[in-house]
Design a protein around this motif. Structure first.
Motif, PDB file in Angstrom:
ATOM      1  N   ARG A  80      51.350  88.405  21.978  1.00  0.00           N
ATOM      2  CA  ARG A  80      52.201  89.483  21.737  1.00  0.00           C
ATOM      3  C   ARG A  80      52.473  89.605  20.142  1.00  0.00           C
ATOM      4  NH1 ARG A  80      57.728  87.651  24.355  1.00  0.00           N
ATOM      5  NH2 ARG A  80      57.008  85.680  23.636  1.00  0.00           N
ATOM      6  N   ILE A  81      52.111  90.728  19.930  1.00  0.00           N
ATOM      7  CA  ILE A  81      51.858  91.054  18.399  1.00  0.00           C
ATOM      8  C   ILE A  81      53.015  90.652  17.495  1.00  0.00           C
ATOM      9  CG2 ILE A  81      51.525  92.857  16.574  1.00  0.00           C
ATOM     10  CD1 ILE A  81      49.927  94.449  18.898  1.00  0.00           C
ATOM     11  N   ARG A  82      54.376  91.136  17.936  1.00  0.00           N
ATOM     12  CA  ARG A  82      55.578  90.767  16.999  1.00  0.00           C
ATOM     13  C   ARG A  82      55.782  89.225  17.119  1.00  0.00           C
ATOM     14  NH1 ARG A  82      59.325  95.289  19.414  1.00  0.00           N
ATOM     15  NH2 ARG A  82      57.996  94.964  20.865  1.00  0.00           N
ATOM     16  N   HIS A  83      55.821  88.677  18.249  1.00  0.00           N
ATOM     17  CA  HIS A  83      55.846  87.223  18.488  1.00  0.00           C
ATOM     18  C   HIS A  83      54.886  86.326  17.505  1.00  0.00           C
ATOM     19  CE1 HIS A  83      57.173  83.286  20.081  1.00  0.00           C
ATOM     20  NE2 HIS A  83      56.027  83.217  20.622  1.00  0.00           N
ATOM     21  N   THR A  84      53.762  86.646  17.686  1.00  0.00           N
ATOM     22  CA  THR A  84      52.680  86.094  17.153  1.00  0.00           C
ATOM     23  C   THR A  84      52.676  85.998  15.510  1.00  0.00           C
ATOM     24  OG1 THR A  84      51.116  86.464  18.972  1.00  0.00           O
ATOM     25  CG2 THR A  84      50.075  85.708  17.043  1.00  0.00           C
ATOM     26  N   LEU A  85      53.101  87.231  15.081  1.00  0.00           N
ATOM     27  CA  LEU A  85      53.275  87.295  13.575  1.00  0.00           C
ATOM     28  C   LEU A  85      54.388  86.726  13.096  1.00  0.00           C
ATOM     29  CD1 LEU A  85      51.854  88.828  11.367  1.00  0.00           C
ATOM     30  CD2 LEU A  85      53.216  90.651  11.711  1.00  0.00           C
ATOM     31  N   VAL A  86      55.530  86.698  13.689  1.00  0.00           N
ATOM     32  CA  VAL A  86      56.600  86.122  13.102  1.00  0.00           C
ATOM     33  C   VAL A  86      56.561  84.635  13.212  1.00  0.00           C
ATOM     34  CG1 VAL A  86      59.208  85.645  13.642  1.00  0.00           C
ATOM     35  CG2 VAL A  86      58.146  88.090  13.774  1.00  0.00           C
ATOM     36  N   GLU A  87      55.826  84.192  14.321  1.00  0.00           N
ATOM     37  CA  GLU A  87      55.677  82.819  14.338  1.00  0.00           C
ATOM     38  C   GLU A  87      54.534  82.089  13.434  1.00  0.00           C
ATOM     39  OE1 GLU A  87      53.106  81.209  17.673  1.00  0.00           O
ATOM     40  OE2 GLU A  87      55.086  80.355  18.349  1.00  0.00           O
ATOM     41  N   ALA A  88      53.695  82.952  12.952  1.00  0.00           N
ATOM     42  CA  ALA A  88      52.714  82.761  11.771  1.00  0.00           C
ATOM     43  C   ALA A  88      53.537  82.699  10.430  1.00  0.00           C
ATOM     44  CB  ALA A  88      51.687  83.672  11.934  1.00  0.00           C
ATOM     45  N   THR A  89      54.523  83.243  10.459  1.00  0.00           N
ATOM     46  CA  THR A  89      55.166  83.326   8.986  1.00  0.00           C
ATOM     47  C   THR A  89      55.676  81.960   8.679  1.00  0.00           C
ATOM     48  OG1 THR A  89      57.355  83.977   9.845  1.00  0.00           O
ATOM     49  CG2 THR A  89      55.913  85.852   9.114  1.00  0.00           C
ATOM     50  N   ALA A  90      55.941  80.880   9.542  1.00  0.00           N
ATOM     51  CA  ALA A  90      56.481  79.708   9.497  1.00  0.00           C
ATOM     52  C   ALA A  90      55.729  78.914   8.522  1.00  0.00           C
ATOM     53  CB  ALA A  90      56.781  79.039  10.970  1.00  0.00           C
ATOM     54  N   GLU A  91      54.274  79.218   8.427  1.00  0.00           N
ATOM     55  CA  GLU A  91      53.334  78.377   7.643  1.00  0.00           C
ATOM     56  C   GLU A  91      52.842  79.232   6.542  1.00  0.00           C
ATOM     57  OE1 GLU A  91      49.408  78.004   9.435  1.00  0.00           O
ATOM     58  OE2 GLU A  91      50.229  78.801  11.157  1.00  0.00           O
ATOM     59  N   ALA A  92      53.583  80.373   6.327  1.00  0.00           N
ATOM     60  CA  ALA A  92      53.269  81.211   5.197  1.00  0.00           C
ATOM     61  C   ALA A  92      54.066  81.154   3.772  1.00  0.00           C
ATOM     62  CB  ALA A  92      53.076  82.556   5.675  1.00  0.00           C
ATOM     63  N   GLY A  93      53.572  81.490   2.610  1.00  0.00           N
ATOM     64  CA  GLY A  93      54.539  81.639   1.622  1.00  0.00           C
ATOM     65  C   GLY A  93      54.924  83.106   1.522  1.00  0.00           C
ATOM     66  N   LEU A  94      54.169  84.136   1.930  1.00  0.00           N
ATOM     67  CA  LEU A  94      54.486  85.482   1.951  1.00  0.00           C
ATOM     68  C   LEU A  94      53.842  86.171   2.972  1.00  0.00           C
ATOM     69  CD1 LEU A  94      55.839  87.803  -0.052  1.00  0.00           C
ATOM     70  CD2 LEU A  94      53.530  88.214  -0.837  1.00  0.00           C
TER      71      LEU A  94
END
Length: 292
Positions: A239-253
């Protein structure tokens, strides 16, 4: 643009954090920082018929206090940068939207001073992300985010500006770039025509190859333009939104376009962008395209 980075100041803790982020962004770009405080006509707080003096000492102290603290924080975060400050009568959203026309970047906190304290995203941040003429950085999530620049790739023409901004930002900060393209079998493109039975037969390998092509074409040419940026390409089924939000946990921006592929062309801020603005674990940059 060579104008100063603009940051909205309202005295809230969120806006003060935004000032520090904006100061560092200005220093990296070699430009100044402009602190902007906007306030509307306080009709609700002035008795009918009572005079209102916008230059009165009480109001001046109310405004100068946050601006002085904001300037102190800016100079501490990025010593040596040129800092200017301005007070403008008008609704904050409209004032910052006008400021965005000559700025390379506008920075705001995710939540400002409002009687709607429970809102996850302030109205100024959400509206500005949809209407600003330059990229908007909404400071939210972890206090000290670390990790790569996360780029949401959807393959739409309107997202090209977001792709270019993400590469430039990664290069500017000396960060890696994670280019993520999420796809789902229930949203696959029709291959031959309307006669194809929907949701009954599809070639998963062919679909994955098509999505891989979307990712490759979206990044085309920018790897050569920014050879210093290491790119981690991720093609994720989910799922696009879920996948992207989840990936922000390991991102700086995280960098997203204002509007991607969808059936509601009149919407200036797409559902994916809204989801990230409300739920990301790190700061968010929304980049609008001139095609919108």
């Amino acid at each position: 643009m060579n104008g100063p980075v603009v940051v909205g100041v309202d005295g809230s803790p969120s806006s003060m954090t935004a000032v520090e982020v904006a100061a560092r962004e200005a220093a990296l770009r070699g430009v100044g920082l402009r602190l902007v405080h906007a306030f509307g006509w306080p009709a609700a707080h002035v008795p009918p018929g009572a005079p209102w003096n916008p230059t009165g000492p009480g109001l001046r102290e109310l405004i100068d206090g946050p601006l002085t603290e904001a300037e102190r924080r800016a100079r501490a975060a990025a010593p040596g940068i040129e800092v200017s400050r301005d007070v403008v009568v008008g609704e904050p959203v409209m004032v910052l939207e006008i400021e965005s026309r000559t700025a390379p970047l506008v920075v705001v906190g995710s939540r400002g001073l409002s009687r709607f304290g429970s809102l996850l995203l302030g109205s100024t941040a959400g509206h500005l992300a949809a209407h600003a003429a330059c990229p908007v950085l909404v400071v939210r999530g972890r206090t000290q985010p670390a990790g790569p620049v996360l780029l949401a790739v959807d393959g739409s023409p309107a997202s090209r500006g977001a792709v270019e901004f993400a590469f430039a930002q990664a290069s500017l900060h000396g960060m890696d770039l994670m280019a993520l393209h999420a796809w789902h079998t229930r949203t696959e493109r029709a291959y031959d025509g309307p006669a194809d039975p929907p949701f009954v037969t599809y070639d998963e390998d062919r679909l994955r190859d098509e999505e891989e092509r979307v990712l490759t074409e979206a990044l085309g040419g920018l790897g050569e333009k920014y050879p210093d940026v290491a790119v981690d390409r991720r093609l994720v089924r989910g799922r696009i939104r879920h996948t992207l939000v989840e990936a922000t946990a390991e991102a700086g921006l995280v960098v997203v376009g204002a509007r991607g592929l969808g059936g509601f062309g009149g919407l200036l801020l797409g559902s994916v962008s809204q989801a990230v603005l409300h739920h990301a674990h790190c700061p968010v940059v929304v980049v609008r395209s001139g095609e919108e």
